[in-house]
Design a protein around this motif. Structure first.
Motif, mmCIF file in Angstrom:
data_model
loop_
_atom_site.group_PDB
_atom_site.id
_atom_site.type_symbol
_atom_site.label_atom_id
_atom_site.label_comp_id
_atom_site.label_asym_id
_atom_site.label_seq_id
_atom_site.Cartn_x
_atom_site.Cartn_y
_atom_site.Cartn_z
ATOM 1 N N ILE A 95 0.812 -1.213 0.000
ATOM 2 C CA ILE A 95 0.000 0.000 0.000
ATOM 3 C C ILE A 95 0.851 1.271 0.000
ATOM 4 N N SER A 96 2.123 1.165 0.366
ATOM 5 C CA SER A 96 2.984 2.347 0.338
ATOM 6 C C SER A 96 3.240 2.814 -1.094
ATOM 7 N N LYS A 97 2.958 1.967 -2.070
ATOM 8 C CA LYS A 97 3.199 2.307 -3.471
ATOM 9 C C LYS A 97 1.914 2.712 -4.208
ATOM 10 N N VAL A 98 0.812 2.783 -3.483
ATOM 11 C CA VAL A 98 -0.462 3.149 -4.110
ATOM 12 C C VAL A 98 -0.435 4.611 -4.548
ATOM 13 N N HIS A 99 -0.859 4.873 -5.772
ATOM 14 C CA HIS A 99 -0.930 6.237 -6.280
ATOM 15 C C HIS A 99 -2.123 6.963 -5.669
ATOM 16 N N LEU A 100 -1.908 8.198 -5.260
ATOM 17 C CA LEU A 100 -2.989 9.009 -4.714
ATOM 18 C C LEU A 100 -3.155 10.273 -5.550
ATOM 19 N N PHE A 101 -4.402 10.632 -5.839
ATOM 20 C CA PHE A 101 -4.654 11.927 -6.451
ATOM 21 C C PHE A 101 -4.144 13.018 -5.506
ATOM 22 N N GLU A 102 -3.841 14.170 -6.079
ATOM 23 C CA GLU A 102 -3.303 15.262 -5.284
ATOM 24 C C GLU A 102 -4.293 15.763 -4.239
ATOM 25 N N HIS A 103 -5.598 15.511 -4.481
ATOM 26 C CA HIS A 103 -6.589 16.008 -3.526
ATOM 27 C C HIS A 103 -6.853 15.041 -2.374
ATOM 28 N N TYR A 104 -6.051 14.007 -2.235
ATOM 29 C CA TYR A 104 -6.204 13.082 -1.110
ATOM 30 C C TYR A 104 -5.081 13.259 -0.101
ATOM 31 N N PRO A 105 -5.366 13.076 1.186
ATOM 32 C CA PRO A 105 -4.302 13.136 2.182
ATOM 33 C C PRO A 105 -3.386 11.923 2.070
ATOM 34 N N LYS A 106 -2.132 12.124 2.356
ATOM 35 C CA LYS A 106 -1.150 11.033 2.284
ATOM 36 C C LYS A 106 -1.248 10.208 3.557
ATOM 37 N N SER A 107 -2.153 9.251 3.531
ATOM 38 C CA SER A 107 -2.462 8.448 4.710
ATOM 39 C C SER A 107 -2.555 6.977 4.315
ATOM 40 N N ASP A 108 -2.080 6.091 5.188
ATOM 41 C CA ASP A 108 -2.190 4.656 4.927
ATOM 42 C C ASP A 108 -3.649 4.204 4.900
ATOM 43 N N VAL A 109 -4.511 4.904 5.643
ATOM 44 C CA VAL A 109 -5.938 4.582 5.604
ATOM 45 C C VAL A 109 -6.465 4.785 4.182
ATOM 46 N N VAL A 110 -6.100 5.901 3.583
ATOM 47 C CA VAL A 110 -6.552 6.205 2.230
ATOM 48 C C VAL A 110 -5.896 5.260 1.228
ATOM 49 N N ARG A 111 -4.604 5.027 1.366
ATOM 50 C CA ARG A 111 -3.904 4.125 0.447
ATOM 51 C C ARG A 111 -4.499 2.722 0.492
ATOM 52 N N SER A 112 -4.837 2.259 1.678
ATOM 53 C CA SER A 112 -5.439 0.931 1.805
ATOM 54 C C SER A 112 -6.806 0.891 1.145
ATOM 55 N N ASP A 113 -7.570 1.976 1.274
ATOM 56 C CA ASP A 113 -8.892 2.059 0.643
ATOM 57 C C ASP A 113 -8.758 2.025 -0.876
ATOM 58 N N VAL A 114 -7.776 2.744 -1.413
ATOM 59 C CA VAL A 114 -7.539 2.723 -2.858
ATOM 60 C C VAL A 114 -7.070 1.337 -3.295
ATOM 61 N N ALA A 115 -6.270 0.673 -2.464
ATOM 62 C CA ALA A 115 -5.832 -0.688 -2.786
ATOM 63 C C ALA A 115 -7.025 -1.646 -2.855
ATOM 64 N N ASP A 116 -8.005 -1.450 -1.994
ATOM 65 C CA ASP A 116 -9.220 -2.271 -2.053
ATOM 66 C C ASP A 116 -9.974 -2.013 -3.351
ATOM 67 N N THR A 138 -11.898 6.487 3.107
ATOM 68 C CA THR A 138 -11.285 7.740 2.680
ATOM 69 C C THR A 138 -12.147 8.930 3.070
ATOM 70 N N LYS A 139 -13.438 8.847 2.783
ATOM 71 C CA LYS A 139 -14.353 9.917 3.165
ATOM 72 C C LYS A 139 -14.344 10.108 4.684
ATOM 73 N N ASN A 140 -14.429 9.029 5.427
ATOM 74 C CA ASN A 140 -14.448 9.123 6.890
ATOM 75 C C ASN A 140 -13.181 9.776 7.427
ATOM 76 N N PHE A 141 -12.045 9.396 6.864
ATOM 77 C CA PHE A 141 -10.763 9.923 7.328
ATOM 78 C C PHE A 141 -10.685 11.432 7.090
ATOM 79 N N ILE A 142 -11.089 11.867 5.901
ATOM 80 C CA ILE A 142 -11.012 13.294 5.565
ATOM 81 C C ILE A 142 -11.938 14.115 6.463
ATOM 82 N N VAL A 143 -13.173 13.640 6.634
ATOM 83 C CA VAL A 143 -14.146 14.394 7.433
ATOM 84 C C VAL A 143 -13.748 14.424 8.907
ATOM 85 N N THR A 144 -13.291 13.304 9.420
ATOM 86 C CA THR A 144 -12.963 13.193 10.843
ATOM 87 C C THR A 144 -11.723 13.989 11.234
#
Length: 435
Positions: free
Chosen positions: A142-163, A347-353
Motif C-alpha cells: 500500500i505504500s506504493k499506491v498512487h494518490l490523487f493530489e486532492h487526497y491526504p497522504k495516509s495509509d488509511v486512504v492508500r489501503s482504501d484505494v488498494a481495495d 477515505t471519506k471518513n478519514f477526511i471528514v474526521t
C-alpha cells in the motif's frame, strides 16, 4: 501497482484513447448517454441518477437487434439504476437486451456464434462497498499506491484505494474470461471489444465531480485486423459518441436525433496522437441531480457544466450556494450522513474526521466537500491535479472568458436547456427512486 493484463492486452493489440470522457459522472445518466448516443442533458428524467428514461429515446442496441444482431447483457449492472417499467412497456424489451448469467451462457444459448452480436459485459466492480483490507491481503504494497493530489497522504486512504484496485483486478479477470471464450470459438478477430468505466472512482472529488478524477475514464478498443494495433490516440471522445460509432461500423443508419458524433474514422485511421484535431480537441460534460442530498426542502442536485481541452479545464457551477457533495447536515432529504452525495468509505471518513488536525487535511476536506465558487479554471500544464482554481487570477482573465464562451457555444449547439436559462429547474421535477 494495479495489474490489468486484459485491459493492457486490448490497449496494446488495439487503440488506447487517452481522452475519453463520460457525458455525466453518475451511473444512470452516463449509461443513458451511452445507449442513446445523446448528451445527458437532452434525456429529461434520464439526466438524473435513480430516475427513468423517457420512451421517446431509443437504444442503439435495439437498432442493432432490428438489423439482425443477437443482443444480450449480464445480469450484473448495465443500465441504471432506476425504473424502466414505462420504457420497457413501450419498447418491449430491456434497452440492453436479454439478461444472461454469463457471457458463456449467451454464446451457448443463442445464435451469437453464427450471427453478428452485441453483448454488454457489466459488473458491480469496482463499486462500493469494498471488503476492507482486500488489497493489502492480496499482496499489494500500500505504500506504493498512487494518490490523487486532492487526497491526504495516509495509509488509511492508500489501503482504501488498494481495495478499489482489488476489485478493478477482479473485473479485469472477468474481461479475460470473455476474451478467452471469443478465442475458443474463433470470434476474437471479428469482434469489436471496448473496455471502459462509466465514471470516476467512488471516492471524494471523484465520482459525481467534473474534474478528471470524475469524468475521465480508461478507454481501449480492439478490433482484430480492422484496426491498427499499438496506437495511442489523443482525440477527445464522449460517451455520447459510442452509439453512433458502433452503428456506423455495423452499417446501421444513425438516427438524426443522436447528437453524439461517430469516431469510426479515428478508430480506423493508422495515426497516433491527434487524428482529427479540428473536431476532437475539446470536450463538454456536466451533471444534474446525483442523489437528493441538499438541504430540505430542495430537491435539486448540483448543476454544473465543464469544458476541457489540453490546456485548461473550465467549470460553471450554476448554483454555488448548494453543496457539491450534499449538505453538511444529517437532516437532508436522504436522512443519512453528511455529504451523502459522496459514497461512504474509509477515505471519506478519514477526511471528514481529521479535517481540523492540520492545514493539509483541512485543504483536502475543502476540495472534496466545501462549497465552490460559480466558476473554476485550472491550468492543466501547471496543475494537472486540478486543485488550484485560478478563475479570479487577473493573468488568466482572457482565458477564462474564452473558455466560458466556448462552453456556452457548445451547450447551445447541443441544446442544453441551461444554455438558454442558467436557472432552469426542470431536472428537479423528475422522480427519484433511490433509497
Amino acid at each position: 501497482m494495479v495489474k490489468t493484463p486484459n485491459f493492457d492486452r486490448v490497449a496494446t493489440e488495439g487503440v488506447l484513447f487517452n481522452h475519453a470522457f463520460v457525458s455525466s459522472p453518475s451511473c444512470t445518466p452516463s449509461r443513458n448517454a451511452f445507449i442513446t448516443g445523446k448528451y445527458f442533458w437532452g434525456l429529461g428524467s434520464g439526466a438524473n441518477l435513480w430516475s427513468t428514461l423517457p420512451e421517446k429515446h431509443q437504444s442503439f442496441i435495439h437498432l442493432l437487434a432490428d438489423d439482425g444482431y443477437v443482443t444480450g447483457r449480464t445480469v450484473a449492472k448495465t443500465w441504471g439504476p432506476g425504473n424502466l417499467d414505462n420504457w420497457m412497456a413501450h419498447h418491449g424489451a430491456h434497452p440492453s437486451g436479454k439478461a444472461y448469467k454469463t457471457f458463456d451462457q449467451f454464446l451457448d444459448s443463442t445464435d451469437a456464434k453464427q450471427k453478428p452480436f452485441f453483448f454488454w459485459l457489466g459488473t458491480a466492480d469496482p463499486h462500493r462497498p469494498y471488503e476492507k483490507g482486500t488489497g493489502a491481503k492480496s499482496g499489494m504494497d500500500i505504500s506504493k499506491v498512487h494518490l490523487f493530489e486532492h487526497y491526504p497522504k495516509s495509509d488509511v486512504v492508500r489501503s482504501d484505494v488498494a481495495d478499489y484496485y482489488f476489485e478493478v483486478q477482479r473485473w479485469d479477470r472477468l474481461v479475460g474470461s470473455a476474451i478467452a471464450q471469443l478465442e475458443k470459438h474463433g470470434l476474437l478477430e471479428n469482434t469489436i471489444i471496448i473496455i471502459t468505466g462509466d465514471h470516476g472512482m467512488p471516492f471524494p472529488r471523484g465520482k459525481g465531480n467534473l474534474y478528471d478524477s470524475g469524468v475521465r475514464v480508461p478507454f481501449a478498443i480492439r478490433w482484430g485486423r480492422e484496426v491498427k494495433s499499438g496506437r495511442i490516440v489523443e482525440d477527445y471522445i464522449s460517451f455520447a459518441d459510442i452509439a453512433p460509432t458502433l452503428l456506423e461500423t455495423a452499417a446501421v443508419k444513425i438516427p438524426n436525433d443522436m447528437n453524439g458524433k461517430s469516431f469510426a474514422a479515428v478508430l480506423k485511421s493508422e495515426k497516433s496522437g491527434f487524428v482529427d484535431p479540428e473536431n476532437r480537441s475539446d470536450i463538454v460534460f456536466g451533471r444534474e441531480r446525483h442523489t437528493i442530498a441538499q438541504d430540505k426542502p430542495s430537491r435539486s442536485g448540483y448543476p454544473s457544466r465543464g469544458y476541457r481541452n489540453s490546456d485548461f479545464l473550465y467549470i460553471r457551477n450554476y448554483q454555488p450556494e448548494l453543496w457539491p457533495a450534499g449538505t453538511d447536515k444529517r437532516d437532508s432529504n436522504r436522512k443519512l450522513t453528511p455529504f451523502s452525495d459522496c459514497d461512504g468509505g474509509p477515505t471519506k471518513n478519514f477526511i471528514v474526521t481529521n479535517k481540523d488536525k492540520n492545514d493539509e487535511l483541512l485543504r483536502t476536506f475543502q476540495l472534496a466537500f466545501a462549497k465552490r465558487p460559480a466558476e473554476e479554471l485550472y491550468d492543466l500544464k501547471k496543475d494537472p491535479g486540478q486543485v488550484n482554481n485560478i478563475a479570479n487570477d487577473k493573468a488568466y482573465a482572457k482565458v477564462l472568458k474564452t473558455m466560458k464562451d466556448k462552453l456556452q457555444r457548445r451547450l447551445t449547439v447541443l441544446n442544453d436547456p441551461r444554455a438558454k436559462n442558467p436557472d432552469y429547474d426542470g431536472f428537479y421535477q423528475y422522480p427519484y427512486f433511490g433509497e
